[in-house]
Write a protein that holds these residues in place. Structure first.
Motif, PDB file in Angstrom:
ATOM      1  N   SER A 196      15.148  -5.447   8.881  1.00 45.22           N
ATOM      2  CA  SER A 196      16.069  -4.411   8.369  1.00 45.22           C
ATOM      3  C   SER A 196      16.073  -4.408   6.846  1.00 45.22           C
ATOM      4  O   SER A 196      16.657  -3.530   6.227  1.00 45.22           O
ATOM      5  N   GLY A 197      15.464  -5.429   6.246  1.00 50.00           N
ATOM      6  CA  GLY A 197      15.335  -5.440   4.786  1.00 50.00           C
ATOM      7  C   GLY A 197      16.657  -5.544   4.056  1.00 50.00           C
ATOM      8  O   GLY A 197      16.826  -5.033   2.959  1.00 50.00           O
ATOM      9  N   VAL A 198      17.643  -6.203   4.669  1.00 52.68           N
ATOM     10  CA  VAL A 198      18.958  -6.319   4.012  1.00 52.68           C
ATOM     11  C   VAL A 198      19.288  -7.745   3.604  1.00 52.68           C
ATOM     12  O   VAL A 198      20.286  -7.988   2.950  1.00 52.68           O
TER      13      VAL A 198
ATOM     14  N   ASN B 243       2.739  -5.557  -7.748  1.00 54.76           N
ATOM     15  CA  ASN B 243       1.440  -6.164  -8.090  1.00 54.76           C
ATOM     16  C   ASN B 243       0.278  -5.425  -7.458  1.00 54.76           C
ATOM     17  O   ASN B 243      -0.810  -5.978  -7.302  1.00 54.76           O
ATOM     18  N   GLY B 244       0.535  -4.167  -7.060  1.00 56.16           N
ATOM     19  CA  GLY B 244      -0.581  -3.299  -6.665  1.00 56.16           C
ATOM     20  C   GLY B 244      -0.949  -3.316  -5.205  1.00 56.16           C
ATOM     21  O   GLY B 244      -1.963  -2.741  -4.813  1.00 56.16           O
ATOM     22  N   ALA B 245      -0.118  -3.966  -4.361  1.00 52.89           N
ATOM     23  CA  ALA B 245      -0.470  -4.014  -2.932  1.00 52.89           C
ATOM     24  C   ALA B 245      -0.111  -2.699  -2.248  1.00 52.89           C
ATOM     25  O   ALA B 245       0.835  -2.010  -2.633  1.00 52.89           O
ATOM     26  N   LEU B 246      -0.867  -2.408  -1.167  1.00 52.41           N
ATOM     27  CA  LEU B 246      -0.504  -1.314  -0.263  1.00 52.41           C
ATOM     28  C   LEU B 246       0.558  -1.866   0.684  1.00 52.41           C
ATOM     29  O   LEU B 246       0.368  -2.949   1.259  1.00 52.41           O
ATOM     30  N   VAL B 247       1.686  -1.173   0.810  1.00 49.57           N
ATOM     31  CA  VAL B 247       2.777  -1.670   1.671  1.00 49.57           C
ATOM     32  C   VAL B 247       2.924  -0.753   2.878  1.00 49.57           C
ATOM     33  O   VAL B 247       3.055   0.476   2.729  1.00 49.57           O
ATOM     34  N   ILE B 248       2.831  -1.349   4.053  1.00 49.75           N
ATOM     35  CA  ILE B 248       2.937  -0.590   5.316  1.00 49.75           C
ATOM     36  C   ILE B 248       4.137  -1.124   6.095  1.00 49.75           C
ATOM     37  O   ILE B 248       4.208  -2.320   6.373  1.00 49.75           O
TER      38      ILE B 248
ATOM     39  N   ASN C 259       8.338  -0.192  11.977  1.00 51.99           N
ATOM     40  CA  ASN C 259       9.730  -0.298  12.421  1.00 51.99           C
ATOM     41  C   ASN C 259      10.095   1.023  13.076  1.00 51.99           C
ATOM     42  O   ASN C 259       9.781   2.077  12.543  1.00 51.99           O
ATOM     43  N   PRO C 260      10.790   0.967  14.241  1.00 57.51           N
ATOM     44  CA  PRO C 260      11.183   2.247  14.855  1.00 57.51           C
ATOM     45  C   PRO C 260      12.159   3.039  13.982  1.00 57.51           C
ATOM     46  O   PRO C 260      12.285   4.247  14.102  1.00 57.51           O
ATOM     47  N   GLN C 261      12.869   2.288  13.119  1.00 57.20           N
ATOM     48  CA  GLN C 261      13.901   2.951  12.305  1.00 57.20           C
ATOM     49  C   GLN C 261      13.576   2.865  10.810  1.00 57.20           C
ATOM     50  O   GLN C 261      12.851   1.968  10.379  1.00 57.20           O
ATOM     51  N   GLU C 262      14.183   3.767  10.055  1.00 56.72           N
ATOM     52  CA  GLU C 262      14.082   3.715   8.596  1.00 56.72           C
ATOM     53  C   GLU C 262      14.928   2.531   8.102  1.00 56.72           C
ATOM     54  O   GLU C 262      15.924   2.163   8.732  1.00 56.72           O
TER      55      GLU C 262
ATOM     56  N   SER D 277      11.953   1.298   3.387  1.00 56.33           N
ATOM     57  CA  SER D 277      11.041   2.424   3.694  1.00 56.33           C
ATOM     58  C   SER D 277      10.607   3.165   2.433  1.00 56.33           C
ATOM     59  O   SER D 277       9.449   3.577   2.320  1.00 56.33           O
ATOM     60  N   ALA D 278      11.543   3.288   1.505  1.00 56.36           N
ATOM     61  CA  ALA D 278      11.244   4.093   0.298  1.00 56.36           C
ATOM     62  C   ALA D 278      10.091   3.493  -0.502  1.00 56.36           C
ATOM     63  O   ALA D 278       9.305   4.216  -1.120  1.00 56.36           O
ATOM     64  N   GLU D 279       9.960   2.146  -0.456  1.00 65.31           N
ATOM     65  CA  GLU D 279       8.880   1.557  -1.277  1.00 65.31           C
ATOM     66  C   GLU D 279       7.606   1.329  -0.460  1.00 65.31           C
ATOM     67  O   GLU D 279       6.623   0.818  -0.973  1.00 65.31           O
ATOM     68  N   ALA D 280       7.614   1.771   0.792  1.00 60.38           N
ATOM     69  CA  ALA D 280       6.388   1.633   1.601  1.00 60.38           C
ATOM     70  C   ALA D 280       5.453   2.812   1.329  1.00 60.38           C
ATOM     71  O   ALA D 280       5.914   3.951   1.189  1.00 60.38           O
TER      72      ALA D 280
END
Ligand code: APR
Length: 257
Positions: free
Chosen positions: A194-196, A210-215, A218-221, A225-228
């Motif tokens: 949940s990223g909290v 640092n330049g990574a691709l972020v994926i 998760n079924p939910q936002e 999510s905004a930084e993915a």
């Protein structure tokens, strides 16, 4: 019926070329193994208990017997659980990627059971037991009277699971390794969290900086999510095997290539 590929071609190619991939997992990847998550309203432990009352140093000090009982119940759930296709897909991914690091907030040990080798357990492991006074690792103890926690055979202080309770610090060396892996990876998969809860929730931002691709998977936002760069909405047990099949389509391996 042709199924739409999960990833756009450029993302597929990027992952195929990636040398260093990190997976950050949370309780969501174990949901399909039957272990309740913390915050899913209908099944999460939050709905039934207030973990702040149970998984905290204060609770341990005031009512070690209750904390011990709750964790004994949770250990029972973990013992009945088995790795699901999401866990297995990450173990397969580790065999395909030159440098793969699995950072987990989960304490259930299912990644290791699935065959993942390089696992950083940020919040410890529920199946390990230590004492509160000196963190003596304990594997056998005298049973405690009902409602009480067992005692350490070495120093006599009460026993607890070797997990990070709310408000406690993460294991320093493990977290340093997680920071380094997040800072240097080419791609980070953020799965079932949940990223909290910090500092784990800061790792995707560090990877991105640092330049990574972020994926995100998760079924939910979530607040992450905004930084993915890519959000794959669905259960990890379905998405991860499909992602591995699309990015590494040849036969599954049993050892690192
Ligand atoms: N596949 C992928 N994600 C899922 C699935 C699934 N099948 N089912 C649920 N999820 C997602 C939910 O949408 C939610 O975003 O998993 C996430 C679970 O969030 P939490 O219950 O908050 O778990 P987590 O993020 O791991 O919590 C972090 O907080 O309570 C503390 O120490 C505890 O490690 C835990 C930390």
């Amino acid at each position: 019926m042709t199924t739409q590929p999960l990833l756009a071609p450029e993302v597929q190619r990027y992952l195929q070329r990636a040398q260093r991939i990190v997976a950050l997992t949370g309780a969501g990847i174990s949901a399909e193994s039957g272990i309740p998550t913390f915050r899913d309203a209908q099944t999460g432990l939050w709905a039934r208990y207030n973990p702040q009352e149970l998984a905290s140093p204060e609770a341990l000090a005031t009512n070690p017997g209750l904390v011990w009982a709750w964790y004994t119940w949770r250990r029972g759930l973990v013992k009945q659980a088995a790795p699901n296709p999401g866990h297995l897909a990450l173990a397969e991914m580790e065999r395909r990627v030159p440098q793969f690091t699995l950072i987990t907030q989960n304490v259930d040990g299912l990644h290791q059971q699935a065959g993942s080798q390089n696992v950083l357990e940020l919040h410890g492991n529920i199946m390990r037991t230590v004492c509160v006074a000196h963190r003596h690792p304990v594997t056998q103890w005298e049973p405690a009277p009902e409602g009480e926690a067992p005692k350490c055979p070495i120093c006599g202080s009460v026993l607890r699971p070797d997990v990070v309770l709310f408000g406690e610090n993460l294991p320093t060396d493990v977290f340093q390794q997680a920071l380094e892996a997040s800072r240097t990876c080419d791609a980070m998969l953020v799965i079932g969290t949940s990223g909290v809860v910090y500092p784990a929730a800061a790792l995707p931002g560090l990877a991105k900086e640092n330049g990574a691709l972020v994926i995100e998977i998760n079924p939910q936002e979530t607040p992450l999510s905004a930084e993915a760069d890519v959000c794959l909405r669905g259960p990890a047990g379905e998405i991860l095997p499909a992602l591995v099949r699309q990015v590494w389509p040849d036969q599954p391996t049993t050892q690192k290539l």
